[in-house]
Write a protein that holds these residues in place. Structure first.
Motif, short mmCIF file in Angstrom:
data_model
loop_
_atom_site.label_atom_id
_atom_site.label_comp_id
_atom_site.label_asym_id
_atom_site.label_seq_id
_atom_site.Cartn_x
_atom_site.Cartn_y
_atom_site.Cartn_z
N LYS A 93 64.68 -35.24 100.67
CA LYS A 93 63.26 -35.72 101.32
C LYS A 93 62.39 -34.59 101.42
O LYS A 93 62.46 -33.23 101.79
CB LYS A 93 63.25 -35.98 102.82
N MET A 94 61.14 -34.94 101.39
CA MET A 94 59.88 -34.16 101.87
C MET A 94 58.55 -34.84 103.10
O MET A 94 58.71 -36.04 103.44
CB MET A 94 58.98 -33.77 100.33
N ALA A 95 58.63 -33.49 103.89
CA ALA A 95 57.77 -34.39 104.40
C ALA A 95 56.84 -34.31 104.36
O ALA A 95 56.07 -33.40 103.36
CB ALA A 95 58.25 -33.57 105.89
N ALA A 96 55.70 -35.38 104.27
CA ALA A 96 54.31 -35.96 103.97
C ALA A 96 53.35 -36.50 104.46
O ALA A 96 54.08 -37.14 105.70
CB ALA A 96 55.31 -37.02 102.93
N LEU A 97 51.93 -36.31 104.42
CA LEU A 97 50.92 -36.91 105.54
C LEU A 97 50.61 -38.40 104.80
O LEU A 97 49.97 -38.26 103.12
CB LEU A 97 50.05 -35.69 105.80
N ARG A 98 50.83 -39.42 105.62
CA ARG A 98 50.33 -40.27 104.72
C ARG A 98 49.53 -41.44 106.02
O ARG A 98 49.44 -41.73 107.22
CB ARG A 98 51.92 -41.27 104.85
N GLY A 99 48.46 -42.07 105.79
CA GLY A 99 47.54 -41.83 106.52
C GLY A 99 47.13 -40.73 107.57
O GLY A 99 47.11 -39.32 107.35
N ARG A 100 47.53 -41.07 108.98
CA ARG A 100 48.06 -40.40 109.91
C ARG A 100 49.02 -40.38 110.43
O ARG A 100 49.27 -39.08 111.26
CB ARG A 100 46.92 -40.82 111.12
N ASP A 101 49.89 -40.48 109.77
CA ASP A 101 51.58 -40.59 109.87
C ASP A 101 51.80 -39.43 109.26
O ASP A 101 51.52 -38.58 108.21
CB ASP A 101 52.24 -41.44 109.84
N ILE A 102 53.58 -38.85 109.40
CA ILE A 102 53.83 -38.18 108.87
C ILE A 102 54.82 -38.68 108.64
O ILE A 102 55.75 -39.00 110.13
CB ILE A 102 54.48 -36.48 110.03
N VAL A 103 55.48 -38.73 107.46
CA VAL A 103 56.76 -39.73 107.15
C VAL A 103 57.77 -39.27 106.59
O VAL A 103 57.05 -37.54 105.77
CB VAL A 103 56.24 -41.10 106.35
N ALA A 104 58.51 -39.32 105.99
CA ALA A 104 59.89 -38.69 105.47
C ALA A 104 59.43 -39.29 103.90
O ALA A 104 59.76 -40.69 103.46
CB ALA A 104 60.72 -38.71 105.65
N VAL A 105 59.44 -38.81 102.31
CA VAL A 105 59.44 -38.87 100.96
C VAL A 105 60.67 -38.61 100.32
O VAL A 105 60.76 -37.61 101.16
CB VAL A 105 58.09 -39.23 100.59
N SER A 106 60.64 -38.84 98.97
CA SER A 106 61.55 -38.40 98.27
C SER A 106 61.68 -37.83 97.88
O SER A 106 60.29 -37.63 97.20
CB SER A 106 62.62 -39.46 97.44
N LEU A 107 62.49 -36.22 97.94
CA LEU A 107 61.47 -35.43 96.86
C LEU A 107 61.77 -35.49 95.30
O LEU A 107 60.09 -35.07 94.35
CB LEU A 107 62.52 -34.23 96.93
N LYS A 108 62.04 -36.76 95.05
CA LYS A 108 62.02 -37.73 93.47
C LYS A 108 60.81 -37.63 93.50
O LYS A 108 60.18 -37.19 92.30
CB LYS A 108 63.54 -38.23 93.39
N ASP A 109 60.74 -38.26 94.32
CA ASP A 109 59.42 -39.22 94.38
C ASP A 109 57.73 -37.97 93.97
O ASP A 109 57.18 -38.35 93.12
CB ASP A 109 59.03 -40.09 94.94
N ALA A 110 58.27 -37.07 95.02
CA ALA A 110 57.54 -35.82 95.46
C ALA A 110 56.70 -35.61 93.91
O ALA A 110 55.91 -34.99 93.94
CB ALA A 110 57.48 -35.14 96.68
N VAL A 111 57.56 -34.96 92.48
CA VAL A 111 57.88 -34.19 91.48
C VAL A 111 57.40 -35.19 91.22
O VAL A 111 57.70 -34.70 89.17
CB VAL A 111 58.79 -32.73 91.96
N LYS A 112 57.65 -36.18 91.01
CA LYS A 112 57.64 -37.31 89.81
C LYS A 112 56.81 -36.53 88.31
O LYS A 112 56.96 -36.23 87.50
CB LYS A 112 57.12 -38.46 89.93
N HIS A 113 55.79 -36.51 89.35
CA HIS A 113 54.49 -36.28 88.24
C HIS A 113 53.27 -35.80 88.81
O HIS A 113 53.70 -35.78 90.09
CB HIS A 113 53.91 -37.06 86.94
N ASN A 114 51.91 -35.25 88.43
CA ASN A 114 51.31 -34.68 89.34
C ASN A 114 50.09 -35.78 89.32
O ASN A 114 50.06 -36.59 89.15
CB ASN A 114 49.99 -33.69 88.20
N ARG A 115 50.07 -35.87 90.85
CA ARG A 115 49.07 -36.54 91.50
C ARG A 115 47.24 -36.08 90.89
O ARG A 115 47.11 -34.91 91.45
CB ARG A 115 48.53 -36.46 93.13
N LEU A 116 47.12 -37.13 90.32
CA LEU A 116 45.86 -36.49 89.98
C LEU A 116 44.35 -37.58 89.79
O LEU A 116 45.00 -38.31 90.87
CB LEU A 116 45.74 -36.52 87.86
N VAL A 117 43.11 -37.17 89.85
CA VAL A 117 41.84 -38.04 90.02
C VAL A 117 42.28 -38.97 89.64
O VAL A 117 42.41 -38.86 88.09
CB VAL A 117 40.67 -37.34 89.88
N ASN A 118 42.17 -39.67 89.92
CA ASN A 118 41.53 -41.22 90.01
C ASN A 118 39.79 -41.89 89.36
O ASN A 118 39.25 -41.75 89.85
CB ASN A 118 41.68 -42.35 90.25
#
Ligand code: F6P
Length: 361
Positions: free
Chosen positions: A318-343
């Motif tokens: 898992k990876m610690a992540a910021l979502r909104g104002r909260d710190i949550v656990a997300v899967s490492l797999k999701d974190a490295v799936k691809h780069n987060r680009l600007v929409n």
């Protein structure tokens, strides 16, 4: 002596950034104060696990480092254990050696503080059985599954301050100032610093630019009496139908391509087409240096402590992540799936356009 204490390792991999020391401090203090763990600081990212370079950390080692830039453990972005270079430059897979070194060190868990390169390696090692937790850091802000990464805010501040300074000299000399910022394939750093610094034209990888349009804007400004223009461009930007500019390839890096040079290209083109004097500033590694911003210190403290909680609870992969104002656990797999680009429809872009900023198209 280790005795019955649990042992947690911590490493910082990839390019450094402000806030890494704050994150190491958070992991280490939480491990010691809340869980009575012993903490092993791994030197130079994964290199330390391949070459057995580490240090048992004391509380004092991490005391007073909250505001320090860089990482006192060292980092390396040429430390890919799946493609590790020997002295002759030949690369080979040393992941088995790394895994057996981790076992010899008797690490119950390992916190990897890194960007997509480091965390991709971390995820592969997790799949091979290592008990790994991730913490996101990178000035590029291009990791999935977290709203932002440690180091990004500080880099935006550095780039914005540079744009502010270049603004005044651009005005005095009636010049076009091109500022090339880092960020790899994601335009976050150029977009945010460009908006904050009032760039007239912001060019990001996600929106290939039209040089004719860029020059038209510069000329129109000139005609209106605005005899200077500020062009903020991402290192990963490219003209429509053109290519990104690669500076060098580093074979054994988890991210082998090094970008750079597009600032000079667009400046030459602007000068040739408009006839206006144009200068280039490449901000380079300045953006990775210096003391972390208050936001990054807070983020690093929250993510670091949370990652230690995950390790203590046995929540690996898992990876610690910021979502909104909260710190949550997300899967490492999701974190490295691809780069987060600007929409291109991001609200920051809409706002920038509404105040007259051009994206060069
Ligand atoms: O990923 C962080 C970063 O600073 C990028 O923005 C940049 O493209 C790259 O690292 C530079 O890498 P190096 O420090 O190896 O030159």
């Amino acid at each position: 002596m280790q005795g019955s204490k649990k042992r947690i390792g911590v490493l910082t991999g990839g390019g450094d950034c402000p806030g890494l020391n704050a994150a190491i401090r958070a992991v280490t203090k939480t491990a010691m104060l809340n869980y009575g763990m012993e903490v092993v600081g791994i030197k130079d990212g994964f290199v330390g696990l391949i070459e057995n370079k580490y240090v048992i950390l004391s509380y004092e080692d991490v005391s007073g480092i909250l505001t320090d830039g860089g990482t006192f453990l060292g980092a390396s972005n040429k430390a890919n254990p799946f493609k590790y270079a020997d002295v002759s430059g030949r690369t080979k897979d040393v992941s088995d050696l790394l895994i057996s070194n981790v076992r010899m060190l008797k690490l119950d868990s390992l916190v990897c503080i890194g960007g997509d390169g480091t965390l991709t390696v971390a995820y592969r090692l997790y799949k091979r059985g290592l008990r790994i937790v991730g913490v996101p850091k990178t000035i590029d802000n291009d990791l999935m599954a977290t709203d932002t990464t440690i180091g990004f805010d500080s880099a935006v501040i550095t780039a914005t301050e540079a744009i502010d300074k270049l603004h005044t000299t651009a005005q005095s000399h009636h010049r076009v100032m091109v500022i090339e910022v880092m960020g790899r394939y994601a335009g976050w750093l150029a977009l945010c610093s460009g908006v904050a610094g009032g760039g007239d034209i912001i060019i990001i990888p996600e929106i290939p630019y039209d040089i004719k349009k860029v020059c038209q804007i510069v000329k129109e400004r000139h005609k209106r009496g605005k005899r200077f223009s500020i062009v903020v461009i991402s290192e990963g930007a490219r003209p429509r139908g053109g290519k990104i500019v690669i500076k060098k390839i580093i074979k054994d890096s988890a991210e082998p391509v090094r970008l750079g040079g597009i600032g000079n290209k667009i400046a030459d083109d602007i000068e040739a087409i408009t006839g206006l004097e144009t200068r280039v500033t490449v901000l380079g590694h300045l953006q990775r240096g210096g003391t972390p911003s208050p936001f990054d210190r807070m983020l690093a403290t929250r993510l670091g402590t949370f990652s230690c909680d995950l390790a203590a609870k046995g929540e690996f992969g898992k990876m610690a992540a910021l979502r909104g104002r909260d710190i949550v656990a997300v899967s490492l797999k999701d974190a490295v799936k691809h780069n987060r680009l600007v929409n291109p429809r991001d609200s920051m872009i809409t706002a920038a356009k509404a105040v007259g900023t051009s994206f060069g198209v």
